[in-house]
Design an enzyme around this catalytic site. Structure first.
Site, PDB file in Angstrom:
ATOM      1  N   HIS A   1      85.337 -35.776 -21.934  1.00 38.26           N
ATOM      2  CA  HIS A   1      84.009 -36.250 -22.355  1.00 38.26           C
ATOM      3  C   HIS A   1      83.071 -36.399 -21.154  1.00 38.26           C
ATOM      4  O   HIS A   1      82.621 -37.492 -20.808  1.00 38.26           O
ATOM      5  CB  HIS A   1      84.116 -37.584 -23.102  1.00 38.26           C
ATOM      6  CG  HIS A   1      82.900 -37.853 -23.956  1.00 38.26           C
ATOM      7  ND1 HIS A   1      82.931 -38.660 -25.083  1.00 38.26           N
ATOM      8  CD2 HIS A   1      81.602 -37.438 -23.848  1.00 38.26           C
ATOM      9  CE1 HIS A   1      81.715 -38.731 -25.618  1.00 38.26           C
ATOM     10  NE2 HIS A   1      80.903 -37.999 -24.878  1.00 38.26           N
TER      11      HIS A   1
ATOM     12  N   GLU B   1      89.872 -40.635 -29.032  1.00 39.73           N
ATOM     13  CA  GLU B   1      89.352 -40.525 -27.674  1.00 39.73           C
ATOM     14  C   GLU B   1      89.401 -41.898 -27.009  1.00 39.73           C
ATOM     15  O   GLU B   1      88.933 -42.867 -27.595  1.00 39.73           O
ATOM     16  CB  GLU B   1      87.910 -40.014 -27.709  1.00 39.73           C
ATOM     17  CG  GLU B   1      87.354 -39.651 -26.354  1.00 39.73           C
ATOM     18  CD  GLU B   1      85.964 -39.021 -26.422  1.00 39.73           C
ATOM     19  OE1 GLU B   1      85.031 -39.629 -25.866  1.00 39.73           O
ATOM     20  OE2 GLU B   1      85.838 -37.944 -27.040  1.00 39.73           O
TER      21      GLU B   1
ATOM     22  N   ASP C   1      85.352 -30.950 -25.213  1.00 44.64           N
ATOM     23  CA  ASP C   1      84.905 -32.019 -24.311  1.00 44.64           C
ATOM     24  C   ASP C   1      85.061 -33.381 -24.967  1.00 44.64           C
ATOM     25  O   ASP C   1      85.019 -34.402 -24.287  1.00 44.64           O
ATOM     26  CB  ASP C   1      83.434 -31.798 -23.920  1.00 44.64           C
ATOM     27  CG  ASP C   1      82.926 -32.868 -22.970  1.00 44.64           C
ATOM     28  OD1 ASP C   1      83.648 -33.181 -21.991  1.00 44.64           O
ATOM     29  OD2 ASP C   1      81.822 -33.406 -23.188  1.00 44.64           O
TER      30      ASP C   1
ATOM     31  N   GLY D   1      68.368 -30.442 -29.840  1.00 48.61           N
ATOM     32  CA  GLY D   1      68.096 -30.250 -28.415  1.00 48.61           C
ATOM     33  C   GLY D   1      69.243 -29.610 -27.667  1.00 48.61           C
ATOM     34  O   GLY D   1      69.054 -28.669 -26.888  1.00 48.61           O
TER      35      GLY D   1
ATOM     36  N   VAL E   1      81.283 -29.899 -28.047  1.00 53.05           N
ATOM     37  CA  VAL E   1      80.637 -30.771 -27.060  1.00 53.05           C
ATOM     38  C   VAL E   1      79.798 -31.827 -27.779  1.00 53.05           C
ATOM     39  O   VAL E   1      78.952 -32.475 -27.169  1.00 53.05           O
ATOM     40  CB  VAL E   1      79.751 -29.962 -26.083  1.00 53.05           C
ATOM     41  CG1 VAL E   1      80.597 -29.069 -25.199  1.00 53.05           C
ATOM     42  CG2 VAL E   1      78.686 -29.156 -26.825  1.00 53.05           C
ATOM     43  N   GLY E   2      80.040 -31.993 -29.102  1.00 58.69           N
ATOM     44  CA  GLY E   2      79.308 -32.978 -29.882  1.00 58.69           C
ATOM     45  C   GLY E   2      80.036 -34.309 -29.891  1.00 58.69           C
ATOM     46  O   GLY E   2      79.920 -35.111 -28.966  1.00 58.69           O
ATOM     47  N   ARG E   3      80.797 -34.549 -30.936  1.00 55.44           N
ATOM     48  CA  ARG E   3      81.626 -35.747 -31.059  1.00 55.44           C
ATOM     49  C   ARG E   3      82.991 -35.343 -31.584  1.00 55.44           C
ATOM     50  O   ARG E   3      83.131 -34.418 -32.380  1.00 55.44           O
ATOM     51  CB  ARG E   3      80.978 -36.769 -31.999  1.00 55.44           C
ATOM     52  CG  ARG E   3      79.770 -37.474 -31.389  1.00 55.44           C
ATOM     53  CD  ARG E   3      80.180 -38.388 -30.239  1.00 55.44           C
ATOM     54  NE  ARG E   3      79.073 -39.132 -29.674  1.00 55.44           N
ATOM     55  CZ  ARG E   3      78.366 -38.748 -28.613  1.00 55.44           C
ATOM     56  NH1 ARG E   3      78.640 -37.583 -28.020  1.00 55.44           N
ATOM     57  NH2 ARG E   3      77.402 -39.514 -28.131  1.00 55.44           N
TER      58      ARG E   3
END
Length: 305
Positions: free
Chosen positions: A269, A250, A245, A142, A220-222
């Site tokens: 994030h 993190e 991101d 998506g 922008v995933g993980r």
């Protein structure tokens, strides 16, 4: 008419769902034990520190409806017999916006303009740009498709890559097994894969070494998708650039070298953190409540423990 109970973590969500006939909506912030022995739909808080999911132990729950797309690690925290749905349809647009914004920031040097503004430094320079670049989309779910739709007008060559090769809507989607052949001719990689053991460090030393000097990696995933130590080494030695991101670890420690390396842009994030989230999660919850009231299966179910 049948009635179902729905717990939500905020008064705002409760108010926006209060008009659904047959739904008993109440606030449970999940910062204390459940006020009821049975809840048909539980909506945990979004991006909460620590997991409140162990509080579901001993509670009869029909559906746990998450507010994020990602769900790695969730299964280990859910009681046996749980059904969990993620928030597909809620964050794709906002995350894709940030992916494009990070890509443009890195390609056009917008981060340099912002730093120069603080000192009144007027120094024009020629940037790399985005048009005519070859962009690998690492992940074509998506979020990946939403990124593709937003990048296409920038006149780039898009190369979607997923776990398996396929033709989808007239688009050739490559397999991750093809990456060694694809990467040497790539200008930009935009990663939107989920986390988990199957994707951990997919962007490793060998992946980065296959990219041309100066290539850009956008994540922008993980954070776990990237071997952070390998990334730091390639930024320092070959001018690989990064717009992130998400990071690993993190939050990124204040003394981490990524903060100060040239060619690295970091966001904390915030891929889904726009005001589009609230109305979209409300629409998803309305659909889920409607499914359950009608005796239908909920959508977006990704875990059954």
């Amino acid at each position: 008419m049948a009635s179902i109970s729905v717990s939500v973590p905020s008064a705002r969500l409760a108010e926006d769902l209060s008009d659904i006939e047959g739904a008993d909506v109440f606030v449970w912030k999940m910062d204390a034990p459940s006020p009821r022995p049975r809840i048909d739909v539980v909506v945990p808080p979004y991006m909460s520190k620590g997991s409140p999911l162990p509080l579901l132990e001993g509670v009869e729950v029909g559906l746990v409806q998450g507010q994020a797309i990602g769900y790695e690690g969730i299964e280990d925290r859910l009681p046996a017999g749980s059904v969990f749905a993620n928030a597909a349809t809620v964050h794709e647009a906002a995350t894709a916006e940030l992916a494009v914004a990070l890509t443009l920031t890195a390609q056009r040097g917008i981060d340099r303009f912002v730093r120069a503004q603080a000192t009144g430094d007027w120094t024009p320079f020629q940037a790399t740009g985005l048009a005519d670049r070859r962009v690998v989309l690492l992940g074509y779910g998506g979020v990946g498709k939403a990124i593709a739709a937003r990048l296409a007008p920038f006149e780039v060559e898009l190369v979607p890559v997923a776990s398996s090769a396929r033709d989808e809507d007239g688009i050739r989607v490559h397999s991750v097994d093809e990456l060694p052949e694809l990467l040497p001719g790539v200008d930009i990689v935009v990663a939107s894969l989920p986390g988990g053991d199957g994707t951990r460090h997919i962007i490793d030393d060998a992946f980065l070494a296959a990219l041309p000097d100066g290539a850009l990696v956008v994540n922008v995933g993980r954070g776990s998708l990237i071997d952070t130590d390998a990334l730091v080494a390639h930024v320092r030695s070959r001018g690989i650039r990064a717009a992130l991101d998400v990071t690993d670890p993190e939050p990124l420690p204040a003394d981490h070298p990524l903060w100060t390396l040239d060619g690295v842009v970091i966001a904390p994030h915030v891929g889904g953190a726009t005001d589009a989230m609230h109305p979209r999660i409300v629409r998803l919850l309305r659909r889920q409540i409607g499914h359950l009231l009608a005796g239908e299966e909920p959508e977006n179910v990704v875990i059954r423990t």
